[in-house]
Design a protein around this motif. Structure first.
Motif, PDB file in Angstrom:
ATOM      1  N   ASP A  20      36.981  26.778  40.057  1.00 35.19           N
ATOM      2  CA  ASP A  20      36.759  28.152  39.607  1.00 35.19           C
ATOM      3  C   ASP A  20      37.920  29.053  40.015  1.00 35.19           C
ATOM      4  O   ASP A  20      38.411  29.857  39.216  1.00 35.19           O
ATOM      5  N   ILE A  21      38.381  28.904  41.231  1.00 39.91           N
ATOM      6  CA  ILE A  21      39.503  29.710  41.707  1.00 39.91           C
ATOM      7  C   ILE A  21      40.764  29.392  40.908  1.00 39.91           C
ATOM      8  O   ILE A  21      41.503  30.302  40.508  1.00 39.91           O
ATOM      9  N   PHE A  23      40.954  28.288  37.874  1.00 44.84           N
ATOM     10  CA  PHE A  23      40.781  28.824  36.531  1.00 44.84           C
ATOM     11  C   PHE A  23      41.114  30.319  36.498  1.00 44.84           C
ATOM     12  O   PHE A  23      41.826  30.789  35.608  1.00 44.84           O
ATOM     13  N   PHE A  24      40.623  31.070  37.465  1.00 47.16           N
ATOM     14  CA  PHE A  24      40.903  32.506  37.505  1.00 47.16           C
ATOM     15  C   PHE A  24      42.388  32.789  37.777  1.00 47.16           C
ATOM     16  O   PHE A  24      42.963  33.710  37.207  1.00 47.16           O
ATOM     17  N   LEU A  27      44.256  32.182  34.486  1.00 42.87           N
ATOM     18  CA  LEU A  27      44.080  33.318  33.571  1.00 42.87           C
ATOM     19  C   LEU A  27      44.914  34.520  34.001  1.00 42.87           C
ATOM     20  O   LEU A  27      45.531  35.193  33.172  1.00 42.87           O
ATOM     21  N   PHE A  28      44.924  34.791  35.296  1.00 45.20           N
ATOM     22  CA  PHE A  28      45.685  35.926  35.810  1.00 45.20           C
ATOM     23  C   PHE A  28      47.168  35.782  35.483  1.00 45.20           C
ATOM     24  O   PHE A  28      47.790  36.698  34.948  1.00 45.20           O
TER      25      PHE A  28
END
Length: 134
Positions: A20-21, A23-24, A27-28
Motif C-alpha cells: 500500500d505504501i 502504491f501511494f 502515484l505521488f
C-alpha cells in the motif's frame, strides 16, 4: 517410540502494508513528474572540447550583435531579415532534404533572441546544432 515435535520458528513479514505504501509513493512521484515538465527546445549540443566536425553541406545560421544596432542574421554568410528566416529555411530543406542546421550564437546574445530562432527550427522540425569554439 518417541515423537519429535517440529519446533522451528518461521519468520513472516506482513507485506500488505508495504505494498500500500509503495502504491501511494508510485502515484505521488507519477503526479509530480508530470507537473515538473518545463517547456524546452531539444537541441543536439556538441561538446566544446571535442574535435568533431560537421559536413559543410549543412545550413548555417549566424547572428551578429552590435551595440545599439538591431541583430543581423546570416544564412550561409548571406544577410537575411529575421521575418524571412523561416521561409528561407523551409526552401533550403525542400531543396536539399537536409534538416540539420548549424547555429552560431555570440556569447552576448540575449536569451530571447536565441529562443526566437530555435522556435523557428522547432516549428519546422529541424535539428539544430550549436557551434562552439574550443
Amino acid at each position: 517410540m518417541k515423537v519429535r515435535r517440529n519446533k522451528r520458528f518461521h519468520a513472516e513479514i506482513a507485506a500488505s502494508a508495504l505494498s500500500d505504501i509503495m502504491f501511494f509513493l508510485f502515484l505521488f512521484f507519477l503526479i509530480i513528474s508530470t507537473l515538473a515538465n518545463p517547456n524546452v527546445i531539444k537541441l543536439a549540443l556538441p561538446k566544446a572540447k571535442s574535435t568533431a566536425q560537421t559536413h559543410k553541406s549543412h545550413m548555417s545560421i549566424s547572428v551578429k550583435v552590435e551595440e545599439g544596432q538591431p541583430n543581423q542574421y546570416y544564412m550561409n554568410q548571406e544577410k537575411v531579415p529575421f521575418d524571412q528566416l523561416s521561409l528561407r529555411l523551409a526552401e533550403h530543406v525542400q531543396r536539399t532534404q537536409d534538416s540539420t542546421v548549424i547555429v552560431r550564437f555570440p556569447y552576448d546574445l540575449k536569451v530571447q533572441d536565441m529562443v526566437n530562432i530555435l522556435e523557428i527550427g522547432e516549428s519546422q522540425r529541424l535539428k539544430f546544432v550549436i557551434a562552439t569554439s574550443k
